[in-house]
Design a protein around this motif. Structure first.
Motif, PDB file in Angstrom:
ATOM      1  N   LYS A 186       0.825  -1.206   0.000  1.00  0.00           N
ATOM      2  CA  LYS A 186       0.000   0.000   0.000  1.00  0.00           C
ATOM      3  C   LYS A 186       0.859   1.254   0.000  1.00  0.00           C
ATOM      4  O   LYS A 186       0.548   2.245  -0.664  1.00  0.00           O
ATOM      5  CB  LYS A 186      -0.919   0.009   1.224  1.00  0.00           C
ATOM      6  N   GLU A 187       1.956   1.203   0.752  1.00  0.00           N
ATOM      7  CA  GLU A 187       2.827   2.370   0.909  1.00  0.00           C
ATOM      8  C   GLU A 187       3.448   2.811  -0.411  1.00  0.00           C
ATOM      9  O   GLU A 187       3.802   3.984  -0.583  1.00  0.00           O
ATOM     10  CB  GLU A 187       3.935   2.067   1.917  1.00  0.00           C
ATOM     11  N   HIS A 188       3.593   1.861  -1.357  1.00  0.00           N
ATOM     12  CA  HIS A 188       4.252   2.169  -2.625  1.00  0.00           C
ATOM     13  C   HIS A 188       3.267   2.325  -3.788  1.00  0.00           C
ATOM     14  O   HIS A 188       3.689   2.431  -4.944  1.00  0.00           O
ATOM     15  CB  HIS A 188       5.274   1.082  -2.965  1.00  0.00           C
ATOM     16  N   ALA A 189       1.958   2.352  -3.493  1.00  0.00           N
ATOM     17  CA  ALA A 189       0.953   2.447  -4.559  1.00  0.00           C
ATOM     18  C   ALA A 189       0.614   3.879  -4.922  1.00  0.00           C
ATOM     19  O   ALA A 189      -0.081   4.128  -5.912  1.00  0.00           O
ATOM     20  CB  ALA A 189      -0.307   1.702  -4.150  1.00  0.00           C
ATOM     21  N   GLY A 190       1.106   4.843  -4.147  1.00  0.00           N
ATOM     22  CA  GLY A 190       0.827   6.249  -4.441  1.00  0.00           C
ATOM     23  C   GLY A 190      -0.657   6.566  -4.377  1.00  0.00           C
ATOM     24  O   GLY A 190      -1.394   6.023  -3.542  1.00  0.00           O
ATOM     25  N   ASP A 191      -1.119   7.429  -5.301  1.00  0.00           N
ATOM     26  CA  ASP A 191      -2.527   7.834  -5.262  1.00  0.00           C
ATOM     27  C   ASP A 191      -3.471   6.748  -5.783  1.00  0.00           C
ATOM     28  O   ASP A 191      -4.697   6.904  -5.732  1.00  0.00           O
ATOM     29  CB  ASP A 191      -2.738   9.133  -6.041  1.00  0.00           C
ATOM     30  N   LEU A 192      -2.911   5.627  -6.245  1.00  0.00           N
ATOM     31  CA  LEU A 192      -3.758   4.520  -6.697  1.00  0.00           C
ATOM     32  C   LEU A 192      -4.037   3.514  -5.583  1.00  0.00           C
ATOM     33  O   LEU A 192      -4.664   2.473  -5.819  1.00  0.00           O
ATOM     34  CB  LEU A 192      -3.115   3.815  -7.891  1.00  0.00           C
ATOM     35  N   GLU A 193      -3.606   3.823  -4.370  1.00  0.00           N
ATOM     36  CA  GLU A 193      -3.832   2.904  -3.254  1.00  0.00           C
ATOM     37  C   GLU A 193      -5.324   2.589  -3.072  1.00  0.00           C
ATOM     38  O   GLU A 193      -5.713   1.417  -2.965  1.00  0.00           O
ATOM     39  CB  GLU A 193      -3.271   3.477  -1.949  1.00  0.00           C
ATOM     40  N   THR A 194      -6.163   3.626  -3.048  1.00  0.00           N
ATOM     41  CA  THR A 194      -7.597   3.400  -2.819  1.00  0.00           C
ATOM     42  C   THR A 194      -8.263   2.665  -3.981  1.00  0.00           C
ATOM     43  O   THR A 194      -9.003   1.699  -3.751  1.00  0.00           O
ATOM     44  CB  THR A 194      -8.316   4.722  -2.514  1.00  0.00           C
ATOM     45  N   PRO A 195      -8.052   3.064  -5.248  1.00  0.00           N
ATOM     46  CA  PRO A 195      -8.644   2.286  -6.346  1.00  0.00           C
ATOM     47  C   PRO A 195      -8.223   0.811  -6.334  1.00  0.00           C
ATOM     48  O   PRO A 195      -9.047  -0.075  -6.590  1.00  0.00           O
ATOM     49  CB  PRO A 195      -8.122   2.999  -7.602  1.00  0.00           C
ATOM     50  N   ASP A 218       6.680   3.615 -13.014  1.00  0.00           N
ATOM     51  CA  ASP A 218       6.390   5.053 -13.006  1.00  0.00           C
ATOM     52  C   ASP A 218       5.012   5.374 -12.429  1.00  0.00           C
ATOM     53  O   ASP A 218       4.612   6.537 -12.352  1.00  0.00           O
ATOM     54  CB  ASP A 218       6.519   5.639 -14.415  1.00  0.00           C
ATOM     55  N   ARG A 219       4.259   4.326 -12.042  1.00  0.00           N
ATOM     56  CA  ARG A 219       2.934   4.462 -11.406  1.00  0.00           C
ATOM     57  C   ARG A 219       1.884   5.076 -12.339  1.00  0.00           C
ATOM     58  O   ARG A 219       0.867   5.558 -11.878  1.00  0.00           O
ATOM     59  CB  ARG A 219       3.013   5.297 -10.107  1.00  0.00           C
ATOM     60  N   ASN A 220       2.141   5.022 -13.639  1.00  0.00           N
ATOM     61  CA  ASN A 220       1.210   5.602 -14.604  1.00  0.00           C
ATOM     62  C   ASN A 220       0.294   4.568 -15.257  1.00  0.00           C
ATOM     63  O   ASN A 220      -0.714   4.923 -15.872  1.00  0.00           O
ATOM     64  CB  ASN A 220       1.972   6.347 -15.703  1.00  0.00           C
ATOM     65  N   THR A 221       0.650   3.292 -15.146  1.00  0.00           N
ATOM     66  CA  THR A 221      -0.125   2.238 -15.810  1.00  0.00           C
ATOM     67  C   THR A 221      -0.348   1.078 -14.852  1.00  0.00           C
ATOM     68  O   THR A 221       0.561   0.685 -14.119  1.00  0.00           O
ATOM     69  CB  THR A 221       0.609   1.725 -17.068  1.00  0.00           C
ATOM     70  N   CYS A 222      -1.569   0.543 -14.902  1.00  0.00           N
ATOM     71  CA  CYS A 222      -1.898  -0.618 -14.082  1.00  0.00           C
ATOM     72  C   CYS A 222      -2.423  -1.714 -15.011  1.00  0.00           C
ATOM     73  O   CYS A 222      -3.444  -1.534 -15.679  1.00  0.00           O
ATOM     74  CB  CYS A 222      -2.958  -0.240 -13.040  1.00  0.00           C
ATOM     75  N   HIS A 223      -1.686  -2.831 -15.079  1.00  0.00           N
ATOM     76  CA  HIS A 223      -2.063  -3.944 -15.949  1.00  0.00           C
ATOM     77  C   HIS A 223      -2.958  -4.921 -15.182  1.00  0.00           C
ATOM     78  O   HIS A 223      -2.618  -5.335 -14.069  1.00  0.00           O
ATOM     79  CB  HIS A 223      -0.821  -4.671 -16.461  1.00  0.00           C
ATOM     80  N   PHE A 224      -4.072  -5.293 -15.788  1.00  0.00           N
ATOM     81  CA  PHE A 224      -5.028  -6.214 -15.170  1.00  0.00           C
ATOM     82  C   PHE A 224      -4.893  -7.602 -15.801  1.00  0.00           C
ATOM     83  O   PHE A 224      -5.023  -7.757 -17.016  1.00  0.00           O
ATOM     84  CB  PHE A 224      -6.460  -5.710 -15.371  1.00  0.00           C
TER      85      PHE A 224
END
Length: 288
Positions: A186-195, A218-224
């Motif tokens: 969680k600590e390394h998820a940045g502003d995407l922690e809640t989503p 770079d925390r700009n992309t999240c692969h599903f």
């Protein structure tokens, strides 16, 4: 969207499967809001552009207005109505269907109406007699709706225990940092922690939680990705866990929207080595 976007994260947190309903009929005010939502085609177009077909069926003692008895094998008590969905049986149609159906579930939750995703514990033949289905389409799932009965049956509590409904996997088992070799915290998820947390707490068939997310460095992309449970739902003739991926995408995107995190869905498989043959790429979310 139809519901209060500013409270959608709280709505996701409070949603629970409801199997025992109060005998009160759904209020006219709520019925009007549901019908208004369902006559707007926008909520039923998913991220891949496929439009679902979802219908409202009124019931009295599990019997429809047409006199058809709907079978749920004793899992549901006192439903006031059912939402019935129809889809094609292919990967992206099922993901889109899961996304749009869950958005409706959250809308109903916001109205204080109970729901319960049902993919395998209902008699499809009885529901197919009630609605019109085009060639090449089928009913992936339904949900009863009504007001939650405050005192739940022992059956309900036992079922939640059996499927471990209140026992969600921890982050390190579901989410990864840049590759599948490094768990994401969680600590390394940045502003995407809640989503990402909203993905974790979302409903899934038998609470298998098949979603696997890889957040880029770079925390700009999240692969599903989906991690298929071998032979799960094979007797039903479709991959029920693809609906779970639509649910995950819905939870993630709506949380991002509430938090003013702008992004879009793209299908472009990254060069990430997968750890086993059961894992399959589905889609990526990228910041705009």
């Amino acid at each position: 969207m139809g519901f209060q976007q500013s409270v959608i994260i709280e709505t996701m947190k409070k949603r629970q499967s409801v199997r025992t309903y109060d005998t009160r009929n759904i209020s006219e005010t709520h019925l009007q809001k549901i019908e208004k939502y369902m006559t707007d085609e926008k909520p039923f177009i998913g991220p891949f552009g496929l439009q679902g077909n979802i219908q409202l069926v009124h019931v009295t003692n599990n019997v429809t207005d047409k006199g058809i008895k709907l079978g749920t094998y004793g899992f549901i008590k006192n439903p006031r109505a059912y939402i019935v969905g129809v889809s094609e049986n292919n990967k992206y149609a099922l993901v889109d269907f899961g996304y749009t159906f869950h958005r409706l579930v959250l809308f109903l939750t916001d109205l204080e109406l109970g729901t319960c995703w049902m993919g395998g514990t209902f008699n499809r033949n009885s529901f197919e007699k009630e609605i019109s289905i085009s060639d090449g389409h089928f009913i992936p799932c339904v949900t009863p709706i009504g007001y939650r009965k405050e005192k739940q049956r022992m059956f309900d509590k036992a079922l939640r225990y059996v499927v471990k409904a209140d026992n969600k996997k921890v982050w390190e088992k579901l989410f990864y940092d840049a590759s599948f070799e490094e768990p994401l915290t969680k600590e390394h998820a940045g502003d995407l922690e809640t989503p990402i947390e909203m993905v974790r707490i979302g409903p899934s068939a038998s609470n298998k939680q098949p979603w696997r997310l890889v957040l880029t460095e770079d925390r700009n992309t999240c692969h599903f990705y989906i991690e298929h449970t071998p032979n799960y739902s094979s007797k039903l003739g479709y991959d029920m866990q693809l609906l779970d991926m639509g649910i995950a995408m819905c939870q993630f995107e709506l949380a991002c929207t509430e938090l003013d995190i702008d992004g879009e869905w793209q299908v472009e498989e990254p060069a990430i080595q997968i750890p086993n043959e059961n894992i399959e790429y589905i889609v990526s979310w990228r910041r705009k």
